[in-house]
Design an enzyme around this catalytic site. Structure first.
Site, PDB file in Angstrom:
ATOM      1  N   CYS A 156       0.815  -1.235   0.091  1.00 36.05           N
ATOM      2  CA  CYS A 156       0.200   0.017   0.070  1.00 36.05           C
ATOM      3  C   CYS A 156       0.918   1.334  -0.097  1.00 36.05           C
ATOM      4  O   CYS A 156       0.013   2.418  -0.347  1.00 36.05           O
ATOM      5  CB  CYS A 156      -0.826  -0.059   1.268  1.00 36.05           C
ATOM      6  SG  CYS A 156      -2.061  -1.408   1.304  1.00 36.05           S
ATOM      7  N   HIS A 164      -3.236   6.990   3.730  1.00 35.69           N
ATOM      8  CA  HIS A 164      -3.643   5.802   3.080  1.00 35.69           C
ATOM      9  C   HIS A 164      -5.109   5.411   3.590  1.00 35.69           C
ATOM     10  O   HIS A 164      -5.335   5.450   4.847  1.00 35.69           O
ATOM     11  CB  HIS A 164      -2.526   4.760   3.645  1.00 35.69           C
ATOM     12  CG  HIS A 164      -3.141   3.401   3.010  1.00 35.69           C
ATOM     13  ND1 HIS A 164      -3.695   3.025   1.503  1.00 35.69           N
ATOM     14  CD2 HIS A 164      -3.129   2.152   3.508  1.00 35.69           C
ATOM     15  CE1 HIS A 164      -3.776   1.948   1.512  1.00 35.69           C
ATOM     16  NE2 HIS A 164      -3.497   1.321   2.506  1.00 35.69           N
ATOM     17  N   ASN A 216     -10.046  -0.266   0.338  1.00 30.97           N
ATOM     18  CA  ASN A 216      -8.683  -0.098   0.528  1.00 30.97           C
ATOM     19  C   ASN A 216      -7.929  -0.459  -0.965  1.00 30.97           C
ATOM     20  O   ASN A 216      -8.018  -1.472  -1.220  1.00 30.97           O
ATOM     21  CB  ASN A 216      -7.719  -0.931   1.602  1.00 30.97           C
ATOM     22  CG  ASN A 216      -6.335  -0.747   1.552  1.00 30.97           C
ATOM     23  OD1 ASN A 216      -5.782  -0.272   0.614  1.00 30.97           O
ATOM     24  ND2 ASN A 216      -5.833  -1.269   2.574  1.00 30.97           N
TER      25      ASN A 216
HETATM   26  O1  UT7 Z   1      -3.382  -1.251   4.046  1.00 32.07           O
HETATM   27  C1  UT7 Z   1      -2.678  -1.721   5.215  1.00 32.07           C
HETATM   28  C2  UT7 Z   1      -3.342  -3.083   5.344  1.00 32.07           C
HETATM   29  N1  UT7 Z   1      -4.627  -3.167   6.081  1.00 32.07           N
HETATM   30  C3  UT7 Z   1      -4.882  -2.585   7.202  1.00 32.07           C
HETATM   31  O2  UT7 Z   1      -4.651  -1.446   7.467  1.00 32.07           O
HETATM   32  C4  UT7 Z   1      -6.140  -3.280   7.970  1.00 32.07           C
HETATM   33  C5  UT7 Z   1      -5.764  -3.222   9.557  1.00 32.07           C
HETATM   34  N2  UT7 Z   1      -6.712  -3.659  10.155  1.00 32.07           N
HETATM   35  C6  UT7 Z   1      -7.977  -3.518  10.251  1.00 32.07           C
HETATM   36  O3  UT7 Z   1      -8.636  -2.576   9.839  1.00 32.07           O
HETATM   37  C7  UT7 Z   1      -9.080  -4.003  11.473  1.00 32.07           C
HETATM   38  O4  UT7 Z   1      -8.365  -4.997  12.190  1.00 32.07           O
HETATM   39  C8  UT7 Z   1     -10.404  -5.020  10.757  1.00 32.07           C
HETATM   40  C9  UT7 Z   1     -11.222  -4.129  10.045  1.00 32.07           C
HETATM   41  C10 UT7 Z   1      -9.515  -5.970   9.677  1.00 32.07           C
HETATM   42  C11 UT7 Z   1     -10.833  -6.018  12.052  1.00 32.07           C
HETATM   43  O5  UT7 Z   1     -11.474  -4.969  12.777  1.00 32.07           O
HETATM   44  P1  UT7 Z   1     -11.244  -5.278  14.324  1.00 32.07           P
HETATM   45  O6  UT7 Z   1     -11.821  -4.220  15.172  1.00 32.07           O
HETATM   46  O7  UT7 Z   1      -9.709  -5.282  14.816  1.00 32.07           O
HETATM   47  O8  UT7 Z   1     -12.039  -6.694  14.593  1.00 32.07           O
HETATM   48  P2  UT7 Z   1     -11.712  -8.056  14.992  1.00 32.07           P
HETATM   49  O9  UT7 Z   1     -10.683  -8.595  14.063  1.00 32.07           O
HETATM   50  O10 UT7 Z   1     -11.135  -7.826  16.522  1.00 32.07           O
HETATM   51  O11 UT7 Z   1     -13.174  -8.774  15.279  1.00 32.07           O
HETATM   52  C12 UT7 Z   1     -14.018  -8.439  15.923  1.00 32.07           C
HETATM   53  C13 UT7 Z   1     -15.088  -9.509  15.909  1.00 32.07           C
HETATM   54  C14 UT7 Z   1     -14.818 -10.823  15.865  1.00 32.07           C
HETATM   55  O12 UT7 Z   1     -15.725 -11.939  16.466  1.00 32.07           O
HETATM   56  P3  UT7 Z   1     -15.555 -12.408  17.893  1.00 32.07           P
HETATM   57  O13 UT7 Z   1     -14.224 -13.014  18.046  1.00 32.07           O
HETATM   58  O14 UT7 Z   1     -15.420 -11.141  18.731  1.00 32.07           O
HETATM   59  O15 UT7 Z   1     -16.705 -12.961  18.068  1.00 32.07           O
HETATM   60  C15 UT7 Z   1     -14.592 -11.261  14.144  1.00 32.07           C
HETATM   61  O16 UT7 Z   1     -14.734 -12.472  13.972  1.00 32.07           O
HETATM   62  O17 UT7 Z   1     -15.672  -9.237  14.580  1.00 32.07           O
HETATM   63  C16 UT7 Z   1     -15.844 -10.317  13.708  1.00 32.07           C
HETATM   64  N3  UT7 Z   1     -15.870  -9.998  12.342  1.00 32.07           N
HETATM   65  C17 UT7 Z   1     -16.595  -9.631  11.714  1.00 32.07           C
HETATM   66  N4  UT7 Z   1     -18.218  -9.468  11.924  1.00 32.07           N
HETATM   67  C18 UT7 Z   1     -18.875  -9.153  10.960  1.00 32.07           C
HETATM   68  C19 UT7 Z   1     -14.809 -10.094  11.588  1.00 32.07           C
HETATM   69  N5  UT7 Z   1     -15.045  -9.502  10.419  1.00 32.07           N
HETATM   70  C20 UT7 Z   1     -16.211  -9.287  10.488  1.00 32.07           C
HETATM   71  C21 UT7 Z   1     -17.243  -8.827   9.374  1.00 32.07           C
HETATM   72  N6  UT7 Z   1     -18.520  -8.974   9.576  1.00 32.07           N
HETATM   73  N7  UT7 Z   1     -16.745  -8.639   7.910  1.00 32.07           N
END
Ligand code: UT7
Length: 334
Positions: free
Chosen positions: A113, A261, A291
């Site tokens: 990115c 970004h 993204n």
């Molecule tokens: O360009 C550089 C590369 N990428 C980035 O910069 C991305 C960096 N990371 C992020 O943007 C975030 O970490 C994410 C958007 C990927 C995830 O957000 P988060 O707040 O860190 O969520 P999490 O991974 O801690 O997940 C929280 C909950 C989980 O459920 P449990 O375990 O709490 O029951 C996930 O399974 O949300 C669940 N979950 C979803 N629920 C509905 C994860 N993805 C989804 C989804 N829809 N699409």
């Protein structure tokens, strides 16, 4: 005397638009979760017969038109991408062939990115060494081709798109269509730390020992440990901006617009908080594109210009972070 300018800019976003609601038919997700956790509402997807090089070509042609520079006068074509059409030939060669900049040096650059900001640094060096050069820098990604549509933690985040810039040493008049004036690249810096590379990978194009007839393996797709990437992104984006400003004797007061970004609105807000930068100075368009990796920063410049948020005299700070990990920041003075 080196005074590198962006003489023209062009953007291209595929027509096909996928909303969060559309994704609900593929994975267990919903609009409320995606918007509240990421800020993303839609993303665009290449048509089946379209590739990253096609998107890059469209953007490149618009950038040349904006710059008022002919394709045959381009001396270097650089494409920042981590989703190339092929490992060989480079996407840059394909774009160069399509636009007609025959004979120009052409190569791809993979800094995930951060690719476009890395490209600015490389173009800066080329133009410092060869003041007569004319560099076409394209950021183009076909990320939807590398998403596992069964993985709700990643497939909601990315989209396709491209944007291109023409860089020259010295100014060559007023841009014709996109940029309000040709900004000087005042400074740029980039870095990387490969120690945590497994946290964000796109495999499948590697020398992994696939055998004929093997099904596509999981590592073909983008894989990411989101929470760790999130934390590192906030740290790196804030740090590289502070360093760049300090080295230029500037503070955030001197910045008219910050284009970070576009990966996650919460990352952008956290960086804004750390830098103590008001939201009115921060540009966001990830709600519409998700993204787009190496295309994210130049798509942001194009949209900010179209919305009148960049004018002649504006000082704009760019900053990106990506797999590797890589990071970078640049200062543009319009
Ligand atoms: O360009 C550089 C590369 N990428 C980035 O910069 C991305 C960096 N990371 C992020 O943007 C975030 O970490 C994410 C958007 C990927 C995830 O957000 P988060 O707040 O860190 O969520 P999490 O991974 O801690 O997940 C929280 C909950 C989980 O459920 P449990 O375990 O709490 O029951 C996930 O399974 O949300 C669940 N979950 C979803 N629920 C509905 C994860 N993805 C989804 C989804 N829809 N699409």
């Amino acid at each position: 005397m080196t005074a590198i300018h962006i003489q023209g800019l062009g953007t291209y976003v595929p027509t096909k638009r996928i909303t969060n609601v559309d994704l609900m038919s593929l994975v267990d997700t919903n609009d409320e979760w995606i918007v509240s956790r990421t800020g993303i509402k839609a993303r665009h997807m290449l048509a089946d017969d379209e590739n990253g090089s096609d998107a890059g070509t469209e953007a490149a042609l618009k950038a040349l038109e904006d710059a008022g520079i002919a394709a045959e006068d381009i001396t270097h074509v650089l494409t920042a991408t981590c989703t190339p059409d092929y490992l060989c030939p480079s996407t840059a060669c394909i774009i160069s062939g399509k636009i007609g900049s025959h004979g120009a040096m052409a190569f791809d650059l993979n800094a995930a990115c951060t690719g476009f900001v890395y490209g600015l640094d490389v173009a800066n060096s080329i133009l410092a060494g060869k003041p007569g050069a004319k560099v076409l820098l394209v950021g183009s990604e076909a990320f939807t081709r590398r998403l596992n549509w069964e993985d709700r933690t990643t497939c909601i985040l990315f989209g396709d798109g491209a944007a291109a810039a023409v860089l020259t040493n010295g100014e060559a008049g007023t841009p014709k269509r996109c940029l309000p004036s040709a900004p000087r690249l005042r400074d740029v810096r980039c870095g990387a730390d490969g120690r945590q590379y497994p946290l964000l990978t796109v495999g499948g194009g590697t020398n992994r020992n696939y055998k004929p007839g093997d099904p596509v393996q999981d590592d073909f797709y983008l894989q990411m440990q989101g929470r760790e990437v999130f934390k590192q992104a906030v740290r790196s984006l804030s740090a590289v901006c502070s360093e760049l400003l300090e080295d230029n004797g500037l503070t955030l007061e001197d910045i008219d617009l910050f284009i970070p970004h576009q990966a996650n609105l919460r990352i952008i807000e956290a960086v804004g908080d750390r830098l103590k930068l008001g939201s009115e100075k921060i540009f966001v368009n990830l709600d519409e594109y998700g993204n787009t990796s190496a295309a994210s920063i130049p798509l942001g410049i194009g949209d900010a210009c179209a919305q009148g948020r960049i004018r002649p005299g504006s000082r704009v700070l760019l900053s990106a972070f990506g797999g590797g990990f890589t990071w970078g920041a640049a200062l543009l003075e319009f």
